[in-house]
Design a protein around this motif. Structure first.
Motif, PDB file in Angstrom:
ATOM      1  N   GLU A  10       7.112  71.727  -4.149  1.00 12.88           N
ATOM      2  CA  GLU A  10       5.829  72.437  -4.888  1.00 12.88           C
ATOM      3  C   GLU A  10       4.934  71.799  -4.383  1.00 12.88           C
ATOM      4  N   ASP A  11       4.190  73.376  -3.853  1.00 13.87           N
ATOM      5  CA  ASP A  11       3.191  73.441  -3.313  1.00 13.87           C
ATOM      6  C   ASP A  11       1.284  73.481  -4.217  1.00 13.87           C
ATOM      7  N   ASP A  54      10.727  74.829  -6.112  1.00 14.04           N
ATOM      8  CA  ASP A  54       9.614  75.860  -5.999  1.00 14.04           C
ATOM      9  C   ASP A  54       9.976  77.257  -5.591  1.00 14.04           C
ATOM     10  N   GLN A  56       7.827  79.867  -4.817  1.00 15.68           N
ATOM     11  CA  GLN A  56       7.020  80.382  -4.202  1.00 15.68           C
ATOM     12  C   GLN A  56       5.931  78.666  -3.386  1.00 15.68           C
ATOM     13  N   LEU A  57       6.545  79.750  -2.396  1.00 14.58           N
ATOM     14  CA  LEU A  57       5.608  78.193  -1.337  1.00 14.58           C
ATOM     15  C   LEU A  57       5.213  78.356   0.303  1.00 14.58           C
ATOM     16  N   LYS A 106       8.095  78.968 -14.631  1.00 14.46           N
ATOM     17  CA  LYS A 106       6.876  78.886 -14.936  1.00 14.46           C
ATOM     18  C   LYS A 106       5.993  79.274 -16.035  1.00 14.46           C
TER      19      LYS A 106
HETATM   20 MN    MN Z   1       4.160  77.454  -5.564  1.00 11.98          MN
END
Ligand code: MN
Length: 130
Positions: A10-11, A54, A56-57, A106
Motif C-alpha cells: 500500500e502506497d 492495493d 492503485q500503486l 476502499k
Molecule cells: Mn494506493
C-alpha cells in the motif's frame, strides 16, 4: 500459536496505518511495503500467510503485482486480497483474472475489515493438527 503474517502492499501512509492498526489489534503480524517491486521482494523473502494488495500503486499497479506474484512458484498458493477504490463494473473480474483471491473495497470499514480478510485465511483449528 504462531500469528498469521500479512504483507500489506500500500502506497498511502494513512491507509497503511489504519490497516496495520486494525490487523495488529486482532493479533496479526503485519509487514508493509510501499510499492509493487518492494512488495514482491518482501513476499519472496517472507512468504506471508496472506497478501493485502492495493490496486492503485505507483510505477506498477496492483494487477501487475498480482500477476508477478503468481509467477513465483513458492508464492502461488498465498491468498492475495485486492484493496481498491475503483467502483467500476468488471474490476472484481480484473482482480481475479490477475490472480487475486478476492477483493475488498476502499474505504475500508474498520468494523468488518479484519473479518473479511479472515475469510481468506485457513481456520486456526487446521493449523498444526495431527
Ligand atoms: Mn494506493
Amino acid at each position: 500459536m504462531k500469528p498469521h503474517t500479512i504483507l500489506l502492499i500500500e502506497d498511502n501512509e494513512q491507509n497503511r496505518y489504519l490497516a496495520t492498526f486494525l490487523l495488529e489489534q486482532h493479533g496479526f503480524k503485519v509487514v508493509a511495503a510501499p510499492d509493487g517491486p518492494q512488495g514482491i521482494e518482501t513476499a519472496t523473502q517472507l512468504r506471508p500467510d496472506l497478501i493485502l494488495l492495493d490496486i492503485q500503486l505507483p510505477t506498477m499497479d496492483g494487477y501487475a503485482v498480482a500477476r508477478a506474484l503468481r509467477q513465483i512458484q513458492p508464492l502461488r498458493e498465498i491468498p492475495i486480497v485486492a484493496v481498491t477504490s475503483y467502483a467500476m463494473v468488471g474490476d472484481r473480474e480484473k482482480c481475479l483474472a490477475a490472480g487475486c483471491s478476492g477483493y475488498i473495497e476502499k474505504p475500508i470499514n474498520p468494523d468488518t475489515f479484519v473479518a473479511e480478510i479472515g475469510k481468506f485465511l485457513p481456520p486456526p483449528a487446521s493449523q498444526g493438527a495431527p
